[in-house]
Design a protein around this motif. Structure first.
Motif, mmCIF file in Angstrom:
data_model
loop_
_atom_site.group_PDB
_atom_site.id
_atom_site.type_symbol
_atom_site.label_atom_id
_atom_site.label_comp_id
_atom_site.label_asym_id
_atom_site.label_seq_id
_atom_site.Cartn_x
_atom_site.Cartn_y
_atom_site.Cartn_z
ATOM 1 N N GLN A 527 74.864 31.477 142.925
ATOM 2 C CA GLN A 527 73.429 31.771 142.890
ATOM 3 C C GLN A 527 72.709 31.436 144.189
ATOM 4 O O GLN A 527 71.643 31.982 144.474
ATOM 5 N N ALA A 528 73.298 30.586 145.035
ATOM 6 C CA ALA A 528 72.631 30.206 146.287
ATOM 7 C C ALA A 528 73.001 31.120 147.451
ATOM 8 O O ALA A 528 72.402 31.043 148.522
ATOM 9 N N VAL A 529 74.006 32.005 147.251
ATOM 10 C CA VAL A 529 74.551 32.792 148.374
ATOM 11 C C VAL A 529 73.890 34.161 148.462
ATOM 12 O O VAL A 529 73.790 34.888 147.474
ATOM 13 N N ALA A 530 73.446 34.496 149.679
ATOM 14 C CA ALA A 530 72.878 35.822 149.929
ATOM 15 C C ALA A 530 73.989 36.797 150.307
ATOM 16 O O ALA A 530 74.093 37.883 149.747
ATOM 17 N N GLU A 531 74.801 36.417 151.288
ATOM 18 C CA GLU A 531 75.943 37.269 151.654
ATOM 19 C C GLU A 531 76.986 36.437 152.385
ATOM 20 O O GLU A 531 76.714 35.308 152.814
ATOM 21 N N SER A 532 78.181 37.030 152.527
ATOM 22 C CA SER A 532 79.272 36.281 153.148
ATOM 23 C C SER A 532 80.200 37.226 153.890
ATOM 24 O O SER A 532 80.231 38.431 153.616
ATOM 25 N N ALA A 533 80.961 36.654 154.819
ATOM 26 C CA ALA A 533 82.006 37.406 155.520
ATOM 27 C C ALA A 533 83.185 36.473 155.741
ATOM 28 O O ALA A 533 83.005 35.323 156.156
ATOM 29 N N ILE A 534 84.374 36.970 155.449
ATOM 30 C CA ILE A 534 85.596 36.179 155.582
ATOM 31 C C ILE A 534 86.426 36.742 156.731
ATOM 32 O O ILE A 534 86.619 37.961 156.824
ATOM 33 N N VAL A 535 86.952 35.866 157.567
ATOM 34 C CA VAL A 535 87.904 36.275 158.599
ATOM 35 C C VAL A 535 89.064 35.283 158.608
ATOM 36 O O VAL A 535 88.985 34.195 158.029
ATOM 37 N N GLY A 536 90.126 35.654 159.290
ATOM 38 C CA GLY A 536 91.253 34.747 159.442
ATOM 39 C C GLY A 536 91.201 34.054 160.794
ATOM 40 O O GLY A 536 90.638 34.581 161.758
ATOM 41 N N PHE A 537 91.773 32.858 160.851
ATOM 42 C CA PHE A 537 91.926 32.176 162.138
ATOM 43 C C PHE A 537 93.292 31.478 162.147
ATOM 44 O O PHE A 537 93.844 31.179 161.074
ATOM 45 N N PRO A 538 93.867 31.226 163.319
ATOM 46 C CA PRO A 538 95.227 30.690 163.366
ATOM 47 C C PRO A 538 95.316 29.290 162.738
ATOM 48 O O PRO A 538 94.424 28.464 162.907
ATOM 49 N N HIS A 539 96.416 29.076 162.010
ATOM 50 C CA HIS A 539 96.648 27.782 161.356
ATOM 51 C C HIS A 539 98.099 27.408 161.598
ATOM 52 O O HIS A 539 98.992 28.246 161.453
ATOM 53 N N ASP A 540 98.348 26.155 161.970
ATOM 54 C CA ASP A 540 99.695 25.814 162.426
ATOM 55 C C ASP A 540 100.732 25.752 161.312
ATOM 56 O O ASP A 540 101.926 25.735 161.594
ATOM 57 N N VAL A 541 100.324 25.759 160.053
ATOM 58 C CA VAL A 541 101.297 25.815 158.959
ATOM 59 C C VAL A 541 101.215 27.155 158.227
ATOM 60 O O VAL A 541 102.214 27.848 158.023
ATOM 61 N N LYS A 542 99.990 27.547 157.829
ATOM 62 C CA LYS A 542 99.831 28.768 157.031
ATOM 63 C C LYS A 542 99.977 30.052 157.840
ATOM 64 O O LYS A 542 100.052 31.135 157.269
ATOM 65 N N GLY A 543 99.967 29.950 159.171
ATOM 66 C CA GLY A 543 99.942 31.150 160.008
ATOM 67 C C GLY A 543 98.506 31.564 160.240
ATOM 68 O O GLY A 543 97.998 31.567 161.364
ATOM 69 N N ASN A 544 97.810 31.903 159.157
ATOM 70 C CA ASN A 544 96.368 32.147 159.192
ATOM 71 C C ASN A 544 95.723 31.351 158.076
ATOM 72 O O ASN A 544 96.336 31.119 157.038
ATOM 73 N N THR A 551 75.676 33.096 154.356
ATOM 74 C CA THR A 551 74.226 33.010 154.477
ATOM 75 C C THR A 551 73.643 32.692 153.103
ATOM 76 O O THR A 551 73.988 33.362 152.120
ATOM 77 N N LEU A 552 72.797 31.666 153.067
ATOM 78 C CA LEU A 552 72.191 31.263 151.789
ATOM 79 C C LEU A 552 70.883 32.017 151.567
ATOM 80 O O LEU A 552 70.230 32.465 152.511
ATOM 81 N N LYS A 553 70.511 32.136 150.304
ATOM 82 C CA LYS A 553 69.295 32.877 149.970
ATOM 83 C C LYS A 553 68.059 32.207 150.552
ATOM 84 O O LYS A 553 67.130 32.861 151.002
#
Length: 635
Positions: A527-544, A551-553
């Motif tokens: 209920q507090a979220v207006a919009e969101s965007a997900i991206v990947g970033f490098p991680h030394d175990v998971k790969g990404n 952005t909150l309302k």
């Protein structure tokens, strides 16, 4: 016929050339000489990528379980088919022979029939890595039911989505599962999922952790008493070559998960042939793939590929870290494993523990090491090669997908010279192409672009369940008359392929394909979220790992941001599963957008990867000032 087991590099080229020049004749020979058919095909292949429509071994009749079980009984009925290694090293391993497996599958198949399941019905399987998982898969195939295995780490919401999409009549589950030191209430998750499903009549429940659970009258049945009473033989349903064998869901970059449909004959031929060659499997070898049967790797290279070759395949219930990070190596020593197939995520996690735990165990039985799920980075490759393989066991870095059914680009051990981070050469019969953004093929070597396949192979998925148009749009509309993989690739100076990663909005985290859209949809329900965007970033175990820009309302809201982060990750866990949780969450005043309102994920990806010097011109954005604000508040 030597084509079935390639042993030299020159032979690879000869067989590959033959498979490309005359694919139909090549695959006909493989199919004819190495499998049991009830009726031969009238035509090897018909295909049209424009529709798309692909048919292999048209009009042939068979049952895949006859090829995986019955035909081995006379010569090697007492040979171990499955070694089950439980979660805890204190519990005894089980060795299930081909004869025992055949009987268990027949009994289970009869239980399915007695509970109203027949040819073409869909059965959802939500089980831990216990023998019942492999047995239930084969029992469905025995009677022509279509199995839909859902990884037992998915949430109730994700499970109900998959059950409803394929209209399953039955769910097979267990009272719970062991995962390291934890137990998980699988039956409770199934109960929650079925609140949203009207199609399920029966739930069969295997006992694993022996806890008290709720059993719903008229719907839920304990499995073991039914198996005990069932007849020990079951006549196999004779299937058409193109009858569906299973549905397996994979994340899409948009919308709900895609139920990839694999059919019977082509899938069997290709998984068996790749298994034999890619792992150089020999008669008495013990083979271990650490994947879960909930993923395509487990379907093709724990169950169908190995069993079609009469192999001994190991199933491990637990995790690499329990009771300590030496568990994989202890299992290899204990069962004298010869081929070991795992994911880069596991290798990186184990490498972080140092070599003492590896050196504690005798790994001299190993002949072949494999990597699957994502491209393996160079550091992990060398650690694996030096410390696990002792530089004597070649590493096969295999590239393939849920959609392809089997391994597509890979070295063949002791045949193909390996090169760290490269999947090397296409497997027999596979015709890759690298395309530029204009749809033109980049010929020759030292090129980089989008990876496509020009010609059908036997185990290509035939459609998306209930949505053929989506199948066409996703895989066959981007490049004309080509299967588009969604991956980028480069071809080096000698023609070796390296996969450079997804080119769509799918992020590979710990070897799991996660579409960004469903995760963003889950976050946006808060209920507090207006919009969101997900991206990947490098991680030394998971790969990404996943980075969320949210952005909150009400930007002036005085809510505790740490609590908000926990709530958001809980929402993701509930909607999708814990594998999709965000490692980093940054609250922003806005997201960078084009003037048409499209979120510029490319910019957000660069910021998450700490590559702010590569943002390019941001002045044309609708709100360029947001970029500076985001950079200055990076998590």
């Amino acid at each position: 016929m030597s084509n079935y087991h390639i042993k030299q590099f020159e032979e690879y080229f000869q067989v590959y050339r033959k498979s490309i020049r005359n694919p139909e004749q090549f695959w006909e020979e493989i199919a004819e000489e190495h499998f049991v058919w009830r009726k031969k095909w009238t035509n090897v292949l018909s295909w049209d990528f424009k529709k798309p429509e692909i048919k292999w071994f048209e009009d042939a009749k068979l049952n895949i379980t006859e090829n995986c079980l019955d035909r081995h009984l006379r010569a090697q009925g007492d040979k171990t088919a499955i070694i089950f290694e439980p979660n805890s090293p204190d519990e005894e391993a089980q060795h299930i022979s081909y004869r025992q497996l055949h009987e268990k599958v027949c009994r289970f198949a009869n239980v399915l029939k007695e509970n109203g399941i027949g040819k073409g019905d869909r059965v959802c399987i939500y089980l831990p890595m216990i023998p019942e998982l492999a047995i239930s898969v084969l029992a469905c195939a025995r009677i022509g039911a279509i199995h839909s295995v859902v990884f037992a780490g998915f949430s109730a919401t994700a499970l109900s989505t998959r059950i409803n999409d394929s209209d399953c009549n039955m769910v097979i589950t267990s009272d719970g599962s062991y995962r390291g030191a934890k137990t998980i209430d699988l039956k409770g998750i199934v109960d929650d999922a079925l609140e949203e499903c009207d199609c399920v009549d029966t739930v069969l429940v295997a006992k694993r952790i022996n806890t008290d659970i709720n059993m719903k009258d008229g719907r839920d049945k304990w499995l073991q008493p039914l198996l005990d009473e069932a007849y020990h033989d079951c006549v196999p349903e004779i299937m058409d070559a193109e009858d569906p064998l299973f549905i397996l869901y994979t994340s899409g970059s948009t919308g709900k998960p895609k139920g990839m449909v694999h059919t019977t004959a082509g899938y069997m031929v290709y998984t068996a042939y790749t298994f034999k060659n890619v792992f150089q499997y020999r008669e008495q070898d013990v083979y271990w793939c650490t994947a879960d049967i909930g993923w395509i790797t487990g379907h093709s290279y724990i169950v169908y590929g190995p069993l079609a070759n009469g192999a001994t395949t190991l199933m491990y219930e637990g995790v690499p870290s329990y009771p300590d990070f030496g568990r994989f190596w202890q299992i290899i020593e204990k069962h004298k494993v010869n081929q070991f197939y795992t994911a880069p995520t596991a290798i990186r996690a184990l490498a972080k523990q140092g070599v003492e735990l590896v050196e504690k165990y005798d790994l001299s039985s190993l002949k072949v090491l494999g990597s699957v799920g994502e491209p393996i980075n160079e550091e992990a490759w060398h650690w694996y090669n030096d410390n696990v393989g002792k530089r004597k066991s070649p590493i096969i870095d295999s590239w393939w997908q849920t959609e392809t059914g089997g391994i597509m680009i890979t070295p063949i051990p002791y045949v193909t010279p390996t090169k760290p981070t490269y999947a090397t050469l296409p497997f027999i019969g596979i015709q890759p192409a690298i395309m530029d953004e204009n749809g033109d093929e980049l010929k020759g070597n030292q090129v980089e672009g989008r990876l496509c396949i020009k010609y059908p192979w036997p185990s290509i998925a035939r459609t998306i369940w209930g949505n053929h148009q989506r199948y066409k749009d996703t895989y066959f509309s981007v490049f004309e008359n080509m299967y588009f993989t969604g991956d980028g690739a480069l071809r080096d100076e000698v023609g070796y392929y390296r996969i450079t990663g997804r080119v769509d909005d799918v992020i590979i985290v710990s070897g799991h394909n996660l579409g960004t859209a469903p995760i963003e949809d889950a976050i946006n329900e808060h209920q507090a979220v207006a919009e969101s965007a997900i991206v990947g970033f490098p991680h030394d175990v998971k790969g990404n790992a996943l980075y969320g820009y949210i952005t909150l309302k009400d930007s002036g809201e005085s809510r505790n941001h740490d609590n908000l982060r926990k709530e958001i990750n809980q929402l993701i866990t509930d909607r999708i599963g814990p594998i999709a949780k965000l490692d980093k969450i940054q609250f922003t005043v806005g997201l960078p957008k084009t003037r048409s309102g499209k979120i510029m994920r490319r910019i957000l990806r660069k910021i998450a990867c700490n590559e702010t010097d590569q943002l390019g011109d941001t002045s044309t954005l609708l709100n360029p000032e947001v970029v500076e604000e985001i950079i200055s508040n990076v998590v």
